[in-house]
Enzyme design. Structure first.
Site: not given
Length: 742
Positions: A405-406
């Site tokens: 996840f960014e």
């Protein structure tokens, strides 16, 4: 033809800029050797999500901020020259010092109040490393039946006897219920890159949420009974200490590398894992001073070694030795690596050009999680190249369903954004990952429930006889947006099953629920079923729902508690949503405390949208930053503790910056054309730079009027860009016909 040519020109930068780095002929700007190490701050415009992702891939270590239509980057003059010569729209950021530190100061100026007693300086919502370790210890002491604290290995500094820290994992599970039983595991880690504030805070806050809500949230209660949650709170503790001082520190702090500049020492831990290490297309380097230095050998760093050893202890190896060997569909376990920023959900491969052998299953789960946080979903190798990455190791070596996840839009994200948007919008994605951890390659293929609530009861006890409506949307096509435009397949809903179990009783009652419209025949169905509770005895009941699609695949379970207490008062009054707005230029504070209801326990969801801007926030009071002036729409949804709801939609005309108005005229005599942009203007400031692009040539800086000689007769697209003192820009393009003098 003109429309197609205009679109091709404005979008073509993605291809030419992506190849400019390897072409020695694209740069025609003179660059001195000293400029190869001097960093300046630039704005790099993008015209699509795909182009933004391409730029993020190439310059991911240089990006300081993501805005709606541009990136703020810290680049060398050489990098700027290459982009400029390749036709990218890039310019110096107006009104700001050309230093990376300017972005840090900008983030600090938007942060919390100057007086704070805890947290990273100027960011009180992010606990320091020392505070994180103390809070983890407190959780273990407060919830001894649900928490185990493990130190899985030393940081580099501790391994060298230089102080340093332990890598600390919180293990959450019902220890009494599962004393001798190993449950499917969700492993997650944060802050492998030290300067990323939100991931480290998210790991700790997620642990706190699970523990604090285990008695009131049926999903959380089920997760702690049926799953193990392993959370490496801060994966790069030595580097995190430096980042807490406001430094853009990415790597660990190993002093054996980059002896010439200790501020660039260390190894990029997310390029150091023992899978596809130093891959030719792995986005890493053997330059010790570079941000993506992969180390001298695979897993050379103690932090990497500790994580790899722990993963082997936690998960079984379910994948063969060949890159084409898929993990079996019954593989258990999920691996999540939390980073920031860019608002992406990604999965392996990141080091191979071909799709992974479980690409379809990973895509399904990735798009499912992206439906909760609204992030773009894609297989990493489509955009980024990252050999030796953590998620590549977890999947490549062990076959575990692995994702990165960014989070958010900045390294030093404001507390208002973290608490109001980033954590609450990612919370349900993390809960979903825990739910499907038993069969992550199968369960996501089944339907999801969205917006499930018990109207008339909610989280409150109600007397027998109270009508309780089960309201939800059940969907097999609930996916987040795909960067490539290719969504996973979906089928019609075929069945919804409700299971009712009373606490302390062995028996269960199963009911097949009808669709709200009378038939399950589409990929998304509404559910509105009223429970008859007249004969229900006092006690707590668990209502568990799951759905099946036309292919026969069941989705994960969703649960709610329903408490019957004949002494309780039913909740019949719905809230009346209302708010007070305090909007200034570029920022709005919304206060929902004026909402009317007969109970104090309310939840608030805010949606602010206008143009390309769209943000979802949560909380009674929120602060939402935006940029452009214009017409917006605010939607406030208020739910009370009995599951009743009201929605208020209000149009807002918000003050903000206004981009320049661009227009130009021209007159040609043969191959020589004069262009005049004097009619362009900036409504709220001044135009500080004008850029022109003649055909496929790079942008050039010019005055209001420029004269250009074209090389030959023909049709050309001329683009004019005006940049104002706020860093906003507008562009206009015209197709012109140039003829010969003859």
């Amino acid at each position: 033809m003109k429309k197609n040519l205009l679109g091709m020109l404005l979008l073509s930068t993605i291809s030419v800029a992506a190849t400019a780095h390897s072409d020695p002929h694209v740069a025609n700007i003179q660059v001195s050797p000293a400029d190869n190490h001097t960093l300046s701050t630039y704005q790099l415009a993008f015209s699509s999500e795909a182009q933004k992702a391409e730029y993020l891939s190439r310059f991911h270590t240089a990006v300081l901020q993501v805005a709606n239509s541009y990136l703020v980057l810290s680049l060398t003059q050489q990098e700027f020259a290459e982009l400029h010569s390749a036709g990218a729209l890039i310019f110096s950021k107006p009104g700001e010092s050309n230093l990376p530190e300017a972005a840090v100061q900008g983030a600090i100026s938007r942060a919390q109040s100057p007086v704070q007693e805890s947290g990273i300086p100027n960011f009180s919502c992010y606990p320091t490393l020392a505070e994180t370790q103390r809070m983890a210890q407190t959780l273990a002491q407060t919830y001894p039946d649900f928490v185990e604290l493990k130190h899985i290995g030393p940081s580099w500094e501790k391994s060298q006897g230089l102080g340093g820290h332990d890598l600390t994992v919180l293990v959450l599970k019902n220890k009494k219920k599962n004393k001798w039983r190993k449950r499917p595991a969700l492993y997650m880690q944060g802050a492998l890159h030290a300067r990323e504030y939100t991931p480290g805070a998210t790991t700790l806050k997620f642990a706190q949420y699970l523990l604090e809500n285990r008695e009131t949230n049926a999903d959380v209660n089920w997760i702690l009974n049926q799953r193990e949650i392993h959370i490496l709170l801060i994966a790069n503790p030595d580097g995190r200490v430096l980042a807490e001082q406001g430094q853009f520190w990415r790597k660990n702090t190993n002093t054996a590398y980059c002896a010439l500049d200790e501020t660039l020492r260390g190894v990029d831990l997310n390029r150091n894992f023992d899978f596809a290490w130093a891959s030719p297309i792995g986005g890493s380097t053997d330059d010790q001073c570079a941000a993506t230095f992969h180390g001298p050998s695979p897993a050379s760093e103690p932090e990497t070694q500790a994580i790899q050893a722990y993963l082997h202890e936690l998960f079984k190896d379910r994948r063969g030795d060949l890159l084409t060997d898929p993990a079996p569909l019954n593989t258990q376990g999920v691996f999540l690596d939390l980073h920031s920023f860019s608002r992406f959900v990604m999965w392996p491969w990141s080091s191979e050009l071909t799709p992974s052998p479980n690409a379809d299953q990973l895509s399904m789960m990735g798009h499912r999680m992206a439906a909760y946080n609204g992030y773009w979903a894609f297989q990493t190798q489509e955009i980024f190249k990252a050999g030796g990455s953590a998620d590549g190791y977890a999947y490549g070596q062990l076959g575990i369903a692995s994702f990165t996840f960014e989070l958010g839009n900045e390294f030093f994200e404001s507390c208002a954004n973290f608490e109001g948007e980033i954590f609450p919008n990612n919370l349900n994605a993390l809960i979903y990952a825990a739910k499907v951890a038993k069969r992550p390659y199968k369960l996501p293929a089944g339907p999801q429930f969205f917006d499930l609530r018990l109207k008339g009861a909610g989280e409150e006890a109600v007397p027998a006889g109270t009508p309780v409506e089960i309201i939800a949307t059940v969907a097999d096509d609930l996916f987040g947006p795909s960067l490539t435009g290719q969504l996973p397949p979906s089928q019609a809903i075929s069945k919804v099953e409700l299971t009712i179990k009373k606490k302390g009783k062995r028996g269960r009652k199963r009911i097949l629920l009808p669709a709200a419209d009378g038939a399950f025949d589409t990929v998304s169905e509404s559910l509105n079923y009223t429970l008859d509770t007249h004969r229900w005895r006092n006690g707590r009941y668990t209502l568990t729902l799951r759905a099946q699609d036309a292919s026969g695949q069941w989705g994960p379970k969703y649960a709610k508690f329903l408490t019957i207490d004949n002494e309780a008062m039913p909740g019949t009054q719905s809230p009346v949503a209302d708010f007070i707005a305090d909007c200034r230029k570029g920022i709005c504070g919304f206060d929902g405390s004026v909402t009317q209801d007969d109970r104090d326990s309310l939840t608030y969801t805010w949606v602010l949208q206008g143009g390309q801007f769209f943000r979802v926030f949560h909380g009674e009071q929120v602060e939402i930053e935006y940029t452009l002036a214009g017409d917006y729409q605010l939607t406030l949804q208020v739910d009370d503790s009995h599951g009743n709801r009201d929605v208020k939609v209000v149009p807002l005309e918000l003050d903000g910056v206004i981009p320049p108005v661009t227009q130009f005229s021209y007159q040609c005599t043969g191959l020589i054309c004069e262009f005049n942009s004097s009619a362009s203007y900036d409504p709220d400031g001044e135009i500080v730079e004008r850029l022109w692009r003649m055909g496929n040539e790079p942008y050039i800086s010019g005055a209001e009027t420029v004269v250009h000689t074209f090389p030959a007769p023909g049709e050309y697209i001329v683009v004019f860009v005006a940049i104002d003192n706020d860093g906003q820009f507008s562009q206009v393009a015209q197709t012109i016909q140039v003829t010969s003098n003859e």
